[in-house]
Scaffold this active site. Structure first.
Site, PDB file in Angstrom:
ATOM      1  N   HIS A  17       0.846  -1.203   0.000  1.00 35.59           N
ATOM      2  CA  HIS A  17       0.000   0.000   0.000  1.00 35.59           C
ATOM      3  C   HIS A  17       0.882   1.254   0.000  1.00 35.59           C
ATOM      4  O   HIS A  17       0.620   2.212  -0.725  1.00 35.59           O
ATOM      5  CB  HIS A  17      -0.888   0.046   1.252  1.00 35.59           C
ATOM      6  CG  HIS A  17      -1.941  -1.011   1.329  1.00 35.59           C
ATOM      7  ND1 HIS A  17      -2.137  -1.773   2.453  1.00 35.59           N
ATOM      8  CD2 HIS A  17      -2.874  -1.423   0.437  1.00 35.59           C
ATOM      9  CE1 HIS A  17      -3.150  -2.602   2.253  1.00 35.59           C
ATOM     10  NE2 HIS A  17      -3.606  -2.429   1.033  1.00 35.59           N
ATOM     11  N   LYS A  41     -18.129  -5.805   8.278  1.00 26.54           N
ATOM     12  CA  LYS A  41     -16.847  -6.504   8.424  1.00 26.54           C
ATOM     13  C   LYS A  41     -16.303  -6.282   9.818  1.00 26.54           C
ATOM     14  O   LYS A  41     -16.593  -5.264  10.445  1.00 26.54           O
ATOM     15  CB  LYS A  41     -15.835  -5.955   7.394  1.00 26.54           C
ATOM     16  CG  LYS A  41     -15.909  -6.643   6.052  1.00 26.54           C
ATOM     17  CD  LYS A  41     -14.661  -6.282   5.252  1.00 26.54           C
ATOM     18  CE  LYS A  41     -14.671  -6.847   3.854  1.00 26.54           C
ATOM     19  NZ  LYS A  41     -13.521  -6.354   3.069  1.00 26.54           N
ATOM     20  N   ARG A  90      -1.727  -5.852  -8.095  1.00 26.12           N
ATOM     21  CA  ARG A  90      -0.562  -6.678  -7.763  1.00 26.12           C
ATOM     22  C   ARG A  90      -0.358  -7.771  -8.783  1.00 26.12           C
ATOM     23  O   ARG A  90       0.748  -8.096  -9.163  1.00 26.12           O
ATOM     24  CB  ARG A  90      -0.769  -7.352  -6.393  1.00 26.12           C
ATOM     25  CG  ARG A  90      -0.679  -6.429  -5.220  1.00 26.12           C
ATOM     26  CD  ARG A  90      -1.218  -7.097  -3.998  1.00 26.12           C
ATOM     27  NE  ARG A  90      -2.600  -7.523  -4.218  1.00 26.12           N
ATOM     28  CZ  ARG A  90      -3.387  -8.018  -3.289  1.00 26.12           C
ATOM     29  NH1 ARG A  90      -2.943  -8.200  -2.081  1.00 26.12           N
ATOM     30  NH2 ARG A  90      -4.630  -8.353  -3.548  1.00 26.12           N
ATOM     31  N   SER A 128      -2.855  -7.530   3.313  1.00 30.68           N
ATOM     32  CA  SER A 128      -3.078  -7.323   4.750  1.00 30.68           C
ATOM     33  C   SER A 128      -3.436  -8.638   5.424  1.00 30.68           C
ATOM     34  O   SER A 128      -2.993  -8.913   6.542  1.00 30.68           O
ATOM     35  CB  SER A 128      -4.214  -6.317   4.976  1.00 30.68           C
ATOM     36  OG  SER A 128      -3.890  -5.073   4.429  1.00 30.68           O
TER      37      SER A 128
HETATM   38  O1  PNS Z   1      -8.762  -2.748   0.398  1.00 33.38           O
HETATM   39  P1  PNS Z   1     -10.020  -3.288  -0.233  1.00 33.38           P
HETATM   40  O2  PNS Z   1     -10.830  -4.030   0.811  1.00 33.38           O
HETATM   41  O3  PNS Z   1      -9.736  -4.118  -1.456  1.00 33.38           O
HETATM   42  O4  PNS Z   1     -10.866  -2.003  -0.707  1.00 33.38           O
HETATM   43  C1  PNS Z   1     -12.138  -2.161  -1.269  1.00 33.38           C
HETATM   44  C2  PNS Z   1     -12.883  -0.814  -1.351  1.00 33.38           C
HETATM   45  C3  PNS Z   1     -12.901  -0.124  -0.015  1.00 33.38           C
HETATM   46  C4  PNS Z   1     -12.210   0.069  -2.371  1.00 33.38           C
HETATM   47  C5  PNS Z   1     -14.343  -1.126  -1.842  1.00 33.38           C
HETATM   48  O5  PNS Z   1     -14.878  -2.173  -1.085  1.00 33.38           O
HETATM   49  C6  PNS Z   1     -15.272   0.081  -1.751  1.00 33.38           C
HETATM   50  O6  PNS Z   1     -15.109   1.051  -2.443  1.00 33.38           O
HETATM   51  N1  PNS Z   1     -16.271   0.002  -0.860  1.00 33.38           N
HETATM   52  C7  PNS Z   1     -17.211   1.053  -0.618  1.00 33.38           C
HETATM   53  C8  PNS Z   1     -18.600   0.644  -1.074  1.00 33.38           C
HETATM   54  C9  PNS Z   1     -18.783   0.850  -2.560  1.00 33.38           C
HETATM   55  O7  PNS Z   1     -18.667   1.943  -3.080  1.00 33.38           O
HETATM   56  N2  PNS Z   1     -19.080  -0.253  -3.275  1.00 33.38           N
HETATM   57  C10 PNS Z   1     -19.322  -0.222  -4.697  1.00 33.38           C
HETATM   58  C11 PNS Z   1     -18.053  -0.338  -5.487  1.00 33.38           C
HETATM   59  S1  PNS Z   1     -18.401  -1.438  -6.757  1.00 33.38           S
END
Ligand code: PNS
Length: 159
Positions: A17, A41, A90, A128
């Site tokens: 990150h 979560k 990645r 993570s």
């Molecule tokens: O680190 P991560 O868990 O891969 O990040 C995922 C994240 C936070 C980018 C994604 O889950 C997100 O944007 N969540 C917010 C809800 C949302 O907007 N969902 C629709 C996107 S398709």
């Protein structure tokens, strides 16, 4: 000025990150690292802790802000008046999920673009979840998380 948001769970922030944050900081003047607060979560670290870890890992960088958000990312983008979502890639395995998310965000907000940055190859295996798995079994996480937060991550799992 282009305003960027690098969203994620960051539970905890990893060296991968940080590599993306450094690359983004070199390219853009206004980058917000946004920690997702997801009530469905159960993260190991609270949003406050995750933000604190990111802040402590990025003191050498200019133009980085750290914030948290809940709900839809596109709504947060609007609130911040930001145009670019930054995500790290990645490996090929990331692509399908990232492609789906970028396409959905583009559908939900026409004026928002997603930009993908390639993580350094040395971090291509890093996540993570893997950090938590390793540290919970007493493994060495040197180099896997920013040095400034390493001891706090270890401490959490050795309580
Ligand atoms: O680190 P991560 O868990 O891969 O990040 C995922 C994240 C936070 C980018 C994604 O889950 C997100 O944007 N969540 C917010 C809800 C949302 O907007 N969902 C629709 C996107 S398709």
């Amino acid at each position: 000025m282009i305003k960027c948001v690098y969203p994620g769970s960051f539970d905890p922030v990893t060296s991968g990150h940080l590599d993306i944050i450094e690359r983004a900081a070199a390219m853009f003047d206004d980058v917000t690292v946004a920690v997702l607060v997801n009530k469905n979560k159960k993260p190991a670290f609270s949003a406050q802790q995750r933000m604190d870890f990111i802040k402590r890992s990025t003191t050498h960088l200019k133009g980085i802000q750290v914030d948290s958000f809940h709900g839809l990312l596109v709504d947060y983008m609007k609130k911040r008046d930001a145009q670019l979502i930054i995500r790290g890639l990645r490996a090929i395995s990331d692509f399908e999920y990232e492609f789906q998310m970028a396409a959905m965000n583009a559908k939900l907000a026409k004026d928002v673009e997603t930009v993908f940055l390639m993580t350094d190859i040395s971090h291509s295996f890093l996540s993570s979840s893997m950090v938590k798995e390793i540290v919970s079994h007493g493994g060495d996480i040197t180099g896997l998380v920013p040095e400034d937060i390493k001891n706090d991550v270890i401490k959490y799992f050795c309580r």
